[in-house]
Design a protein around this motif. Structure first.
Motif, PDB file in Angstrom:
ATOM      1  N   THR A   1       0.824  -1.207   0.000  1.00  0.00           N
ATOM      2  CA  THR A   1       0.000   0.000   0.000  1.00  0.00           C
ATOM      3  C   THR A   1       0.859   1.259   0.000  1.00  0.00           C
ATOM      4  N   PHE A   2       1.873   1.314   0.858  1.00  0.00           N
ATOM      5  CA  PHE A   2       2.734   2.486   0.905  1.00  0.00           C
ATOM      6  C   PHE A   2       3.545   2.633  -0.380  1.00  0.00           C
ATOM      7  N   LEU A   3       3.976   1.519  -0.944  1.00  0.00           N
ATOM      8  CA  LEU A   3       4.701   1.599  -2.209  1.00  0.00           C
ATOM      9  C   LEU A   3       3.827   2.167  -3.320  1.00  0.00           C
TER      10      LEU A   3
ATOM     11  N   MET B   1       1.151   4.025  -2.987  1.00  0.00           N
ATOM     12  CA  MET B   1       0.785   5.414  -2.716  1.00  0.00           C
ATOM     13  C   MET B   1       1.928   6.360  -3.046  1.00  0.00           C
ATOM     14  N   SER B   2       3.158   5.942  -2.812  1.00  0.00           N
ATOM     15  CA  SER B   2       4.288   6.836  -3.050  1.00  0.00           C
ATOM     16  C   SER B   2       4.777   6.793  -4.493  1.00  0.00           C
ATOM     17  N   LYS B   3       4.326   5.819  -5.264  1.00  0.00           N
ATOM     18  CA  LYS B   3       4.785   5.660  -6.644  1.00  0.00           C
ATOM     19  C   LYS B   3       4.301   6.800  -7.538  1.00  0.00           C
ATOM     20  N   GLY B   4       3.095   7.253  -7.367  1.00  0.00           N
ATOM     21  CA  GLY B   4       2.562   8.311  -8.205  1.00  0.00           C
ATOM     22  C   GLY B   4       1.811   7.745  -9.399  1.00  0.00           C
ATOM     23  N   GLU B   5       1.198   8.622 -10.141  1.00  0.00           N
ATOM     24  CA  GLU B   5       0.376   8.202 -11.265  1.00  0.00           C
ATOM     25  C   GLU B   5       1.180   8.267 -12.555  1.00  0.00           C
TER      26      GLU B   5
END
Length: 67
Positions: A50-52, A54-58
């Protein structure tokens, strides 16, 4: 208002942890190790993913054209 929600959520998590600890204490046996470890590992992996994400971006949104 946000601070109050965080405090309530923190208290709810604490209450759930206390209830879980009490249930584990009453039902502890050697058979409990494998389900407990698998639940903990699944939770850690899910949180990590989940954190990965969320931090990856679109990166997918720019592929489509809109009117």
């Amino acid at each position: 208002m946000f601070k109050v929600l965080l405090i309530i959520a923190g208290l709810a998590v604490l209450l759930l942890l206390v209830a879980t600890a009490i249930l584990v204490k009453f039902n502890w046996s050697e058979k409990l190790y494998s389900p407990l470890i698998s639940i903990l590992l699944a939770g850690l992996v899910t949180t990590f993913i989940t954190f990965l994400l969320m931090s990856k971006g679109e990166t997918f949104g720019k592929s489509f054209t809109t009117l």
